[in-house]
Design a protein around this motif. Structure first.
Motif, PDB file in Angstrom:
ATOM      1  N   LEU A 183       5.308  20.522 -60.227  1.00 31.17           N
ATOM      2  CA  LEU A 183       5.423  19.390 -59.308  1.00 31.17           C
ATOM      3  C   LEU A 183       5.299  18.058 -60.048  1.00 31.17           C
ATOM      4  N   GLU A 184       4.475  18.024 -61.074  1.00 27.46           N
ATOM      5  CA  GLU A 184       4.308  16.799 -61.861  1.00 27.46           C
ATOM      6  C   GLU A 184       5.625  16.364 -62.496  1.00 27.46           C
ATOM      7  N   ALA A 185       6.463  17.341 -62.832  1.00 28.75           N
ATOM      8  CA  ALA A 185       7.738  17.029 -63.491  1.00 28.75           C
ATOM      9  C   ALA A 185       8.766  16.426 -62.529  1.00 28.75           C
ATOM     10  N   CYS A 186       8.521  16.572 -61.218  1.00 30.18           N
ATOM     11  CA  CYS A 186       9.445  16.024 -60.211  1.00 30.18           C
ATOM     12  C   CYS A 186       9.096  14.565 -59.930  1.00 30.18           C
ATOM     13  N   THR A 187       9.392  13.719 -60.866  1.00 28.85           N
ATOM     14  CA  THR A 187       8.944  12.324 -60.805  1.00 28.85           C
ATOM     15  C   THR A 187       9.720  11.472 -59.800  1.00 28.85           C
ATOM     16  N   GLU A 188      10.801  12.028 -59.219  1.00 28.92           N
ATOM     17  CA  GLU A 188      11.595  11.275 -58.235  1.00 28.92           C
ATOM     18  C   GLU A 188      11.132  11.528 -56.807  1.00 28.92           C
ATOM     19  N   MET A 189      10.061  12.257 -56.623  1.00 28.64           N
ATOM     20  CA  MET A 189       9.609  12.680 -55.299  1.00 28.64           C
ATOM     21  C   MET A 189       9.306  11.492 -54.385  1.00 28.64           C
ATOM     22  N   GLU A 190       9.848  11.567 -53.145  1.00 31.55           N
ATOM     23  CA  GLU A 190       9.642  10.514 -52.159  1.00 31.55           C
ATOM     24  C   GLU A 190       8.942  11.022 -50.899  1.00 31.55           C
ATOM     25  N   GLU A 191       9.080  12.319 -50.622  1.00 35.56           N
ATOM     26  CA  GLU A 191       8.512  12.892 -49.403  1.00 35.56           C
ATOM     27  C   GLU A 191       7.969  14.286 -49.687  1.00 35.56           C
ATOM     28  N   VAL A 192       6.696  14.522 -49.323  1.00 40.15           N
ATOM     29  CA  VAL A 192       6.080  15.834 -49.556  1.00 40.15           C
ATOM     30  C   VAL A 192       5.276  16.243 -48.327  1.00 40.15           C
ATOM     31  N   ASP A 193       5.523  17.463 -47.857  1.00 38.00           N
ATOM     32  CA  ASP A 193       4.781  18.033 -46.734  1.00 38.00           C
ATOM     33  C   ASP A 193       4.157  19.346 -47.184  1.00 38.00           C
ATOM     34  N   LEU A 194       2.834  19.343 -47.318  1.00 39.93           N
ATOM     35  CA  LEU A 194       2.084  20.548 -47.702  1.00 39.93           C
ATOM     36  C   LEU A 194       1.112  20.940 -46.600  1.00 39.93           C
ATOM     37  N   SER A 195       1.368  20.500 -45.393  1.00 42.69           N
ATOM     38  CA  SER A 195       0.451  20.711 -44.275  1.00 42.69           C
ATOM     39  C   SER A 195       0.297  22.195 -43.925  1.00 42.69           C
ATOM     40  N   ASN A 196      -0.803  22.481 -43.208  1.00 45.42           N
ATOM     41  CA  ASN A 196      -1.075  23.843 -42.721  1.00 45.42           C
ATOM     42  C   ASN A 196      -1.168  24.867 -43.843  1.00 45.42           C
ATOM     43  N   ASN A 197      -1.723  24.434 -44.970  1.00 44.03           N
ATOM     44  CA  ASN A 197      -2.033  25.330 -46.089  1.00 44.03           C
ATOM     45  C   ASN A 197      -3.493  25.100 -46.472  1.00 44.03           C
ATOM     46  N   ASN A 198      -4.262  26.146 -46.546  1.00 48.76           N
ATOM     47  CA  ASN A 198      -5.699  25.993 -46.771  1.00 48.76           C
ATOM     48  C   ASN A 198      -6.054  26.002 -48.262  1.00 48.76           C
ATOM     49  N   PHE A 199      -5.612  24.960 -48.994  1.00 50.17           N
ATOM     50  CA  PHE A 199      -5.950  24.906 -50.421  1.00 50.17           C
ATOM     51  C   PHE A 199      -7.229  24.115 -50.674  1.00 50.17           C
ATOM     52  N   GLY A 200      -7.734  23.406 -49.682  1.00 52.73           N
ATOM     53  CA  GLY A 200      -9.044  22.777 -49.760  1.00 52.73           C
ATOM     54  C   GLY A 200      -9.186  21.684 -50.795  1.00 52.73           C
ATOM     55  N   ASP A 201     -10.443  21.303 -51.026  1.00 49.59           N
ATOM     56  CA  ASP A 201     -10.746  20.195 -51.935  1.00 49.59           C
ATOM     57  C   ASP A 201     -10.337  20.494 -53.379  1.00 49.59           C
TER      58      ASP A 201
END
Length: 340
Positions: A121-139
């Protein structure tokens, strides 16, 4: 029929967008679709939500990713991909601008897999929109993802609602977004009730491009909202939309909030545990001012009676010159709020 479909797809040499959502193709079907597309196609946008793909066939997902090297938008939501599957599906694409991966069983149980995903994901430097909702990855997951967030200087929309994060990772999240162009930040359905989050609200004031902030059902109370108001809310000069429904505020705090939201034109305050001495001394001061200030106002679930609302209008429209006033209000939510 499937053969006809794949033959049909092979004729689209200039196909730019493909929506396969809610077709239970699973990995074999998606792979056949990828193979059927002509080598000359430069697919930019693909929707694979709820297609039954999982992390069981990693090699198959990698082959699919290899066919879509020019992707700018990927929707893989509602599939049991986890960190391993999503990482495989991303492949080596560096052109991605939009990623939707809501409800994909993304957790922090496999730390190495999560770390590998973060690196991609770090390599995708053009990212404008990200939805990671409803995933329990926590702090722990949020802190690790902060590394990618720092690389996304063009990120404008981030949805991490219902991801199990708390005040422990709030500071890392806000700090990672400071140098970007963040406009919409969705943090609802997480637990920000702990006292250690209060001092970290100040980090939000540095998000100078923020237009929408969603903290619905975030277990905020009067103390946290007042701290938020003092530390960050008043500093967000471009904020237009504030979502605070489903928390634990009282009427006095809500009234304070109304006076300090600056240029906000859309305010959602419904379903808070409002405590008031009586309906008649609450609404006349609160309701008329609100309908003259906001274009969108949510007050659902407040058990408002028509007598109190009528009293509000009488108070507000009592003077002759006010009768021709053009209210800015365009949308008003009073769902489950009226009686009598």
């Amino acid at each position: 029929h499937e053969d006809r479909l794949f033959e049909f797809l092979s004729t689209f040499e200039k196909l730019a967008s493909l929506d396969l959502s809610s077709n239970r193709l699973c990995e074999p079907g998606i792979l056949q679709v990828a193979r059927a597309l002509p080598a000359s196609s430069a697919l930019k946008d693909i929707v694979l939500s709820n297609t039954g793909i999982t992390s069981k066939d990693v090699n198959g997902l990698k082959e699919v990713a290899g066919k879509f090297k020019q992707l700018e938008k990927l929707d893989a939501s509602q599939n049991e991909l986890g960190a391993v599957g999503l990482s495989a599906l991303l492949g080596e694409s560096l052109t991605l601008k939009s990623l939707k991966a809501s409800d994909i069983s993304l957790t922090f149980e496999d730390e190495e897999a999560f770390k590998a995903l973060t690196k991609k994901l770090e390599a995708c430097t053009e990212m404008e929109e990200v939805d990671l909702s409803n995933n329990n990855f926590g702090d722990a997951g949020m802190v690790m993802l902060a590394g990618a967030l720092m690389k996304w200087k063009k990120l404008k929309h981030l949805d991490v609602h219902n991801t199990g994060i708390t005040g422990a990772s709030f500071g890392a999240l806000a700090k990672a977004l400071v140098e970007g162009e963040m406009q919409e930040l969705l943090l609802g359905e997480n637990d920000f009730s702990q006292h250690n989050v209060l001092g970290k609200f100040g980090a939000l004031r540095k998000l100078e491009h923020l237009v929408k902030l969603d903290l619905h059902q975030a277990k905020l109370n009067d103390h946290s909202l007042r701290t938020f108001q003092l530390e960050g809310l008043g500093k967000l000069h471009h904020l237009k939309s504030l979502v605070l429904w489903g928390n634990r505020f009282t009427s006095d705090t809500l009234e304070l909030c109304l006076k300090s939201v600056g240029k906000v034109t859309s305010l959602q305050l419904g379903d808070n545990e409002v405590k008031k001495k009586s309906r008649s001394n609450y609404l006349p001061e609160f309701f008329p001012d609100a309908v003259t200030k906001f274009e969108e106002l949510g007050l659902s679930g407040y058990e408002l009676d028509m007598g109190a609302i009528n009293a509000s209008w009488t108070l507000f429209l009592g003077k002759e010159e006010h009768k021709a006033l053009d209210f800015p209000i365009q949308k008003l939510w009073l769902y489950r709020g009226l009686s009598e």
